[in-house]
Structures are given as structure tokens and as C-alpha cells.
Design a protein around this motif. Structure first.
Motif, PDB file in Angstrom:
ATOM      1  N   TYR A 108       0.854  -1.237   0.084  1.00 40.59           N
ATOM      2  CA  TYR A 108       0.023  -0.077  -0.016  1.00 40.59           C
ATOM      3  C   TYR A 108       0.822   1.057  -0.089  1.00 40.59           C
ATOM      4  N   SER A 111       2.402   1.698  -3.534  1.00 37.15           N
ATOM      5  CA  SER A 111       1.322   1.904  -4.279  1.00 37.15           C
ATOM      6  C   SER A 111       0.873   3.457  -4.255  1.00 37.15           C
ATOM      7  N   ARG A 112       0.879   3.968  -3.075  1.00 40.74           N
ATOM      8  CA  ARG A 112       0.026   5.140  -2.975  1.00 40.74           C
ATOM      9  C   ARG A 112       1.030   6.576  -2.683  1.00 40.74           C
ATOM     10  N   VAL A 181      -8.014   5.793  -6.334  1.00 39.78           N
ATOM     11  CA  VAL A 181      -7.378   6.560  -5.375  1.00 39.78           C
ATOM     12  C   VAL A 181      -8.380   7.462  -4.818  1.00 39.78           C
ATOM     13  N   ASP A 184      -9.132   6.749  -1.125  1.00 47.28           N
ATOM     14  CA  ASP A 184      -8.278   7.289  -0.315  1.00 47.28           C
ATOM     15  C   ASP A 184      -8.346   8.772  -0.076  1.00 47.28           C
TER      16      ASP A 184
END
Length: 291
Positions: A108, A111-112, A181, A184
Motif C-alpha cells: 500500500y 502504491s500510494r 485513489v 483514499d
């Protein structure tokens, strides 16, 4: 019929004609599939059949004529098999839970977020998979000896994490890349911190990926032999992989007990696979749709 429609119909007909297999090709394909299936099924089937034979008939190529459960009774009642099983459950359980958590959080984060050293970190995760087990046994043995973790379940857990986490982190990274996204961003609007967003919003959507990661970590720890044999000594400390070697070694050749123990060991792996298999295909395909 218009000229365009006629062209389309002709194209579809031509495509179907090209894709249609002839009789010989069909027979050859099915024969190849049957042979491949037989090759895949034969070893576990023979293992199962041998486990029900008397010890003196272990190498016999005849079907089971004297069906017996003596091998199973001997393994369970006369050996430390239940102790090995308990040791394996502890080691594999901790490895799976910790490994999935570390792989998920690492995947994670990569990825972010963008942070210094991210690309070297991902390359490092890949490079760790390039070294064969035989090369790593000695340095890992020295490290565990220096830390006082030889013959300890914690040492084996750490060793298995070094195998499972790098690959699983890459896999989870690919899976998190497929989750929008915007989820998030919605979590941040609602006042969640990054970990809260990950735990409450993103992780529930990653269940297929978590199932693949958990299954891979479980199988890695459950079926591993080299490290379990090198780092654990004494029958009371062995896991199942190490315990199997006590049946067949330079002093003893008890193939009946060996096959019976192997069949019992395969049962938990089959149950875990049956539990996770509905998520495996979705998790594997989703994790590869985006780099």
C-alpha cells in the motif's frame, strides 16, 4: 443485404472457419490434456495408495491387497508427529499473519506514496528473490546463531518472512494499484489518517489479494524443508517438514510411515486452498492488471 453487412458476415464466417479445429487436432489436444492430467495426479495418488500398504509392500507395484491403517496409527501414536504438527501450526500461523500484514502495508505504501528510496526498495525486494536457498542457509544460520534464535520458532518465522514478504509485497502493490485513489481521498476528507484509510476503506476491498498473499505465505512456511532442517534440531523442536526426514534417512527407511505422514500433512494445505480458492483467481488477475 448491404455491402457492409455482407462484408461483416463474410469476415465472421472466415474467422469461425480459421478457429475451427480439425478432428486430428482435437484428438491431439484432448490426448495431451489427458496425459498431462495423469502425470499431475499420479504422484499424489501413488503416495495415498502406498500409505495404506503394509511396510513390506511399500515398493510393490500391485494394487493394495492388504489394506491397513497401521502406518497412520504408528505415525500418530508412536512418534512425535503431534508435537511436530503443533510446532508447524505455531510457526505457520505467526508467519502467515505477520507476513500478510507486512506485505499489505508495504504494498500500500509503495502504491500510494512517493518517497526517497522507493525505487531502490522495490528493486531490493526483487533482488532478494534471486538467491537460491542453498546460498542463504549459511549466512542466515550465522545471523540466527548470533541472535540466539537457533532452535527457536521465532528464528524460523523470521526466516520464512524473508522468503514470503518480498514477493507478496510486489503482488499487493499491483493489487492496490487497481483500487481507485479516490477512495483514499474520500477517507482523508472524512478525517481519516493514512493508516485509518488503509485499514478501514482500502483493505476490505483487497480481500482477493489478501487471500492470495495469505495462501502463498502459508504454503511457503508449511512446505519448506531446507531451513526447517538446518535451523531446528531435536525431535521436540522439529516442524512437520523436518520430522518427515526422521522416517527415511541413512539409518532408517520407513516409507510406509513417510507416506502416511505426508498424506496427513497435505490435508491442512488442501483445506486452506479450498477456503481461499474462490478469491485466488480474482486476486491473481487483479494484481497483474496494472504495474
Amino acid at each position: 443485404m448491404s455491402k457492409t453487412e455482407s462484408t461483416r458476415t463474410g469476415t465472421r464466417t472466415s474467422t469461425r472457419t480459421r478457429n475451427r479445429r480439425g478432428p486430428l487436432a482435437s484428438v491431439g489436444l484432448h490426448a495431451t490434456l489427458l496425459i498431462a492430467a495423469a502425470v499431475a495426479v499420479f504422484p499424489p495418488l501413488w503416495l495415498l495408495v502406498t500409505s495404506f500398504k503394509p511396510k513390506n509392500d511399500a515398493f510393490s507395484t500391485e494394487p493394495v491387497t492388504n489394506f491397513t491403517f497401521a502406518n497412520y496409527r504408528h505415525v500418530v501414536a508412536d512418534t512425535e508427529f503431534l508435537t511436530w504438527f503443533g510446532n508447524s501450526v505455531v510457526v505457520v500461523g505467526i508467519t502467515t499473519v505477520v507476513g500478510v500484514f507486512i506485505a499489505a502495508t508495504t504494498g500500500y505504501a509503495v502504491s500510494r506514496f512517493r518517497f526517497p528510496g522507493m525505487r531502490p526498495l522495490m528493486w531490493l525486494l526483487l533482488i532478494t528473490q534471486m538467491f537460491p536457498v542453498a546460498v542463504l542457509i549459511v549466512p542466515l544460520y550465522n545471523l540466527l546463531a548470533g541472535l540466539g534464535l537457533l532452535n527457536q520458532p521465532a528464528g524460523l518465522v523470521i526466516t520464512y518472512l524473508t522468503i514470503a514478504v518480498p514477493f507478496c509485497a510486489w503482488m499487493m502493490k499491483g493489487f492496490f494499484d487497481t483500487i481507485p485513489v479516490e477512495i483514499d481521498e474520500a477517507g482523508r476528507v472524512d478525517g481519516l489518517n493514512p493508516f485509518g484509510t488503509f485499514w478501514r476503506l482500502v483493505l476490505p476491498l483487497a480481500r482477493p489479494g489478501l487471500a492470495v498473499t495469505g495462501f502463498y505465505t502459508f504454503v511457503t512456511a508449511w512446505a519448506e524443508v531446507a531451513y526447517a532442517s538446518a535451523f531446528m534440531t531435536g525431535e521436540e523442536n522439529l516442524t512437520l517438514a523436518g520430522g518427515l526426514q526422521t522416517f527415511v534417512n541413512q539409518y532408517l527407511n520407513d516409507w510406509g510411515s513417510m507416506t502416511a505422514a505426508a498424506v496427513i500433512i497435505a490435508v491442512p494445505a488442501a483445506l486452506v486452498f479450498a477456503f481461499a480458492q474462490r478469491h485466488l483467481v480474482a486476486g491473481l488477475t487483479s494484481g497483474t492488471t496494472k504495474g
